[in-house]
Design a protein around this motif. Structure first.
Motif, mmCIF file in Angstrom:
data_model
loop_
_atom_site.group_PDB
_atom_site.id
_atom_site.type_symbol
_atom_site.label_atom_id
_atom_site.label_comp_id
_atom_site.label_asym_id
_atom_site.label_seq_id
_atom_site.Cartn_x
_atom_site.Cartn_y
_atom_site.Cartn_z
ATOM 1 N N ASP A 128 0.936 -1.263 -0.056
ATOM 2 C CA ASP A 128 -0.106 0.006 -0.076
ATOM 3 C C ASP A 128 0.850 1.343 -0.215
ATOM 4 O O ASP A 128 2.099 1.108 0.389
ATOM 5 N N PRO A 129 0.249 2.476 -0.400
ATOM 6 C CA PRO A 129 1.137 3.657 -0.303
ATOM 7 C C PRO A 129 1.444 4.126 0.936
ATOM 8 O O PRO A 129 1.004 5.140 1.376
ATOM 9 N N GLU A 130 1.985 3.446 1.773
ATOM 10 C CA GLU A 130 2.214 3.875 3.075
ATOM 11 C C GLU A 130 3.848 4.127 3.231
ATOM 12 O O GLU A 130 4.572 3.846 2.617
ATOM 13 N N PRO A 131 4.181 4.914 4.408
ATOM 14 C CA PRO A 131 5.376 5.216 4.672
ATOM 15 C C PRO A 131 6.394 4.005 4.993
ATOM 16 O O PRO A 131 7.732 4.312 4.588
ATOM 17 N N GLU A 132 5.671 3.066 5.416
ATOM 18 C CA GLU A 132 6.705 1.759 5.454
ATOM 19 C C GLU A 132 6.948 1.032 4.215
ATOM 20 O O GLU A 132 7.767 0.196 4.159
ATOM 21 N N ALA A 133 6.193 1.435 3.055
ATOM 22 C CA ALA A 133 6.492 0.763 1.793
ATOM 23 C C ALA A 133 7.783 0.591 1.269
ATOM 24 O O ALA A 133 8.381 -0.229 0.991
ATOM 25 N N PRO A 134 8.701 1.751 1.381
ATOM 26 C CA PRO A 134 10.068 1.750 0.644
ATOM 27 C C PRO A 134 10.792 0.714 1.836
ATOM 28 O O PRO A 134 11.546 0.001 1.084
ATOM 29 N N SER A 135 10.649 0.724 3.056
ATOM 30 C CA SER A 135 11.440 -0.132 3.678
ATOM 31 C C SER A 135 11.075 -1.672 3.607
ATOM 32 O O SER A 135 12.163 -2.369 3.497
ATOM 33 N N ALA A 136 10.095 -2.077 3.327
ATOM 34 C CA ALA A 136 9.545 -3.450 2.947
ATOM 35 C C ALA A 136 10.110 -3.709 1.617
ATOM 36 O O ALA A 136 10.693 -4.872 1.361
ATOM 37 N N ALA A 137 10.221 -2.717 0.789
ATOM 38 C CA ALA A 137 10.792 -3.107 -0.532
ATOM 39 C C ALA A 137 12.087 -3.298 -0.627
ATOM 40 O O ALA A 137 12.996 -4.109 -1.120
ATOM 41 N N ARG A 138 12.813 -2.269 0.441
ATOM 42 C CA ARG A 138 14.337 -2.502 0.524
ATOM 43 C C ARG A 138 14.737 -3.960 1.128
ATOM 44 O O ARG A 138 15.573 -4.400 0.496
ATOM 45 N N ASN A 139 13.883 -4.252 2.101
ATOM 46 C CA ASN A 139 14.116 -5.698 2.659
ATOM 47 C C ASN A 139 14.039 -6.745 1.527
ATOM 48 O O ASN A 139 14.901 -7.715 1.542
ATOM 49 N N LEU A 140 13.219 -6.520 0.792
ATOM 50 C CA LEU A 140 12.991 -7.645 -0.091
ATOM 51 C C LEU A 140 14.340 -7.820 -0.982
ATOM 52 O O LEU A 140 14.744 -8.767 -1.432
#
Length: 273
Positions: A128-140
């Motif tokens: 979802d377009p939430e502030p945590e999204a970039p962090s989750a994508a970086r972890n991937l």
């Protein structure tokens, strides 16, 4: 002429319509070049709407196949031609079926290509377009690079993915599909959102110097610096922005890279945060 790709930019569908003449040949050649420049894993050319009673377009498709096959890694190319069309007969007589697959329908081509794509070398998230999204994508990205022995691409991959996701949040604001896949010695990143408008560069005045790279980054200009290629393609529901990263030039890759089977847990392949 219509262009469309799937959410990870791995399969591109190009539909060529109208009567085959010099103008259509020119525009088709240009569009084929653009599609191959995007370097998808597969390109399907739909010719069901092409009016070519003499099969004069056959050399164009054969040339496209030769170009696709010479790329590293090679791009799979397939044609969709109804069997009753003269072009289908000419392609068969030229022996094109030996190296250029021809299907009667797009659906058949998609199924055949999907069976040959290296699905074990692709991981994805729905965010979802939430502030945590970039962090989750970086972890991937981090998990994928370590699992695939691409440690040298971990930090640039995290930076590029952070920008793609942040840009999607800022300018699209829709749920997005994030995909990381192997492309030869490198990795391919893509972010699909629900807005058709192409991505926009962030103006330098809007950047914030001194902030950590993983916190915000420096816009799509950073993507252009770190990626060997990047761009965007339309999808049925919006667009996908992609970037390809390759390891720096140096000694030959380690022998361990020959084993390109993903070691990521199956549960990480399609999560939602």
């Amino acid at each position: 002429m219509h262009l469309e790709c799937d959410v990870d930019a791995s399969v591109v569908l190009l539909s060529v319509r109208g009567r085959w003449d010099r103008d259509l040949w020119k525009s088709t050649t240009e569009r084929l070049h653009k599609c191959l420049t995007e370097h998808p894993e597969a390109l399907i050319v739909d010719l069901t709407g092409l009016d070519d009673p003499t099969g004069a377009s056959a050399p164009t498709w054969m040339t496209a196949q030769q170009t696709a096959a010479a790329m590293m890694p090679p791009v799979q190319l397939a044609l969709c031609i109804p069997p009753e069309q003269p072009l289908a007969d000419r392609m068969q007589r030229l022996g094109a079926r030996r190296y250029l697959p021809v299907y009667a329908r797009v659906r058949q081509a998609r199924v055949a290509i999907a069976s040959r794509l290296p699905l074990t070398e692709r991981v994805s998230l729905t965010l979802d377009p939430e502030p945590e999204a970039p962090s989750a994508a970086r972890n991937l990205i981090g998990d994928a690079c370590l699992a695939w022995d691409r440690a040298e691409l971990l930090h640039p991959g995290r930076a590029v993915m952070s920008e793609l996701v942040s840009n999607a949040i800022e300018h699209a604001g829709t749920p997005m599909t994030v995909v990381v896949s192997l492309r030869g010695a490198g990795i391919h990143l893509s972010v699909a959102d629900g807005v058709a408008e192409p991505p926009r560069l962030i103006r330098p005045s809007r950047e914030r110097p001194g902030r950590p790279l993983d916190d915000r980054g420096h816009g799509l200009r950073l993507v252009g610096t770190l990626a060997v290629a990047w761009g965007s393609l339309p999808t049925r529901t919006g667009k996908v922005v992609w970037a390809t990263l390759q390891p720096p030039a140096g000694p030959a890759a380690q022998q361990g890279r020959n084993d390109r089977t993903s070691r990521l847990p199956a549960t990480r392949r399609n999560e939602r945060y």
